[in-house]
Scaffold this motif. Sequence first.
Motif, PDB file in Angstrom:
ATOM      1  N   ARG A  38      -7.740  -0.100   9.243  1.00  0.00           N
ATOM      2  CA  ARG A  38      -7.923  -0.021   7.949  1.00  0.00           C
ATOM      3  C   ARG A  38      -6.862  -0.839   7.488  1.00  0.00           C
ATOM      4  NH1 ARG A  38      -4.217   4.980   5.639  1.00  0.00           N
ATOM      5  NH2 ARG A  38      -3.077   5.723   7.459  1.00  0.00           N
ATOM      6  N   ARG A  39      -7.030  -1.509   6.404  1.00  0.00           N
ATOM      7  CA  ARG A  39      -6.237  -2.644   5.782  1.00  0.00           C
ATOM      8  C   ARG A  39      -4.917  -2.062   5.047  1.00  0.00           C
ATOM      9  NH1 ARG A  39      -5.439  -6.338   1.299  1.00  0.00           N
ATOM     10  NH2 ARG A  39      -6.956  -5.312   0.151  1.00  0.00           N
ATOM     11  N   GLU A  70     -11.512  -0.578   2.553  1.00  0.00           N
ATOM     12  CA  GLU A  70     -10.435  -1.133   3.137  1.00  0.00           C
ATOM     13  C   GLU A  70     -10.539  -1.135   4.684  1.00  0.00           C
ATOM     14  OE1 GLU A  70      -7.572  -2.338   1.574  1.00  0.00           O
ATOM     15  OE2 GLU A  70      -8.921  -2.172  -0.218  1.00  0.00           O
ATOM     16  N   SER A  71     -11.482  -0.782   5.317  1.00  0.00           N
ATOM     17  CA  SER A  71     -11.868  -0.611   6.339  1.00  0.00           C
ATOM     18  C   SER A  71     -12.420  -1.995   6.976  1.00  0.00           C
ATOM     19  CB  SER A  71     -13.172   0.636   6.717  1.00  0.00           C
ATOM     20  OG  SER A  71     -12.600   1.843   6.265  1.00  0.00           O
ATOM     21  N   TYR A  76      -3.357  -4.756   9.709  1.00  0.00           N
ATOM     22  CA  TYR A  76      -4.556  -3.615   9.701  1.00  0.00           C
ATOM     23  C   TYR A  76      -3.713  -2.386  10.525  1.00  0.00           C
ATOM     24  CZ  TYR A  76      -8.298  -6.094   7.549  1.00  0.00           C
ATOM     25  OH  TYR A  76      -8.844  -6.736   6.439  1.00  0.00           O
ATOM     26  N   ALA A  98      -0.082   4.210   2.247  1.00  0.00           N
ATOM     27  CA  ALA A  98      -0.242   4.121   3.440  1.00  0.00           C
ATOM     28  C   ALA A  98       1.436   4.439   3.995  1.00  0.00           C
ATOM     29  CB  ALA A  98      -0.501   2.791   4.110  1.00  0.00           C
ATOM     30  N   ASP A 102       1.036  -1.217  -0.134  1.00  0.00           N
ATOM     31  CA  ASP A 102       0.085   0.049  -0.001  1.00  0.00           C
ATOM     32  C   ASP A 102       0.802   1.243  -0.061  1.00  0.00           C
ATOM     33  OD1 ASP A 102      -1.747   1.974   0.686  1.00  0.00           O
ATOM     34  OD2 ASP A 102      -3.106   0.890   1.799  1.00  0.00           O
TER      35      ASP A 102
END
Length: 373
Positions: A210-211, A144-145, A177, A107, A104
């Motif tokens: 979130r993932r 993604e939650s 997560y 992120a 991600d």
Amino acid sequence: MSYIPSDEALELGAVVRRFLDKHSPEDTVRDRMSDAGSYDPQVWRTLAVELGVHGLAVPEEFGGSGAGLTELGMVFQELGRNLYGAPILASVGFATTVLLYCTDTAARQELLPPLVSGEMVAAVAWGGPDPSRSSVTATAAGGESATLNGLADYVLSGPQADILLVSVTTADGPEMYAVEDARRLPWHEITPLDQTRKLGHVELRAVPARRLSITGDALDRAVDIWTLLLAAEQLGGAAQVLEQAVDYARTRIQFGRPIGSFQAIKHRCADLLVAVELARSVVWHGLWTADHDPQDLAIAAALAGSAATDTYMRAAAENVQIHGGIGFTWEHPAHLYLKRAKASSLLLRSPAQNRDRVGMCLELPSGVEYVGC
């Protein structure tokens, strides 16, 4: 081919040693212990910003310096030697490594820069003994939650974390997560054996998260890096207690001569020197492998974890014995290293599990199954 760190990496370790000797001596370590592992935020920021420790292994695009695991390992050796108690192993060693293995990009761009600058502290949590088989569960909440449920036990530096990265086992394998504002979670602080660090557990009940995309293989690689950095820290502690034992054996006079001249003591010190140097070779090889031969990372990390854990436990225990009665007192630092050695041996895989992992990677018969080789 040489596995010895470069002159620059060794000098970096020397710089960190001088800094910690000045700003985090034994008296400071003991003072922080009374507050259950608190730490000096100014020392933390100096390590992060002026010395650039937190971002050593982070690419420049995320605010780091783009160095390697070898340089970071030299720093962790000095942290272990000093018994530095700030959440650097959890935040820099564990959490930052996990984020680097996540796919991600958004992120990473959001979370890595504040970790590198020291503005944010992160910890990694899972349920059970193996982060790849966490008992924590996730319930999808759209996109993604998700909401997380389960007990995350024995979380290193968890109560100090601003963000918590939680390993979750799903039908498709492990996932990671992120739980923001982690300080508001219902932490239960555990009285640790090693009082220089904080330890806690938390019951996650429908906690929003979130993932962060990560594969099972990538998580295994991240745990291998954790093992290497912990091994480097253990090596630093083992080398320090050996130094303490030898110095005491030189200066303690009994029957008109230094006790180090007696066979029982000098043989113990010599055996410890051999063990510490063997561990140093294995750990340095592991760090080199992580940087230059990553396909053999699993074996190299398992060997380093096994050797460093056994050596630290042995050296710390022998240090107490060589010091005799004073080694058992609260005023002497020997017990601090013994407690750190024992606590560190329980953080990740045990030496026996690491040896089983080596056997699995070499396709030898084994009673313990570990994936990711």
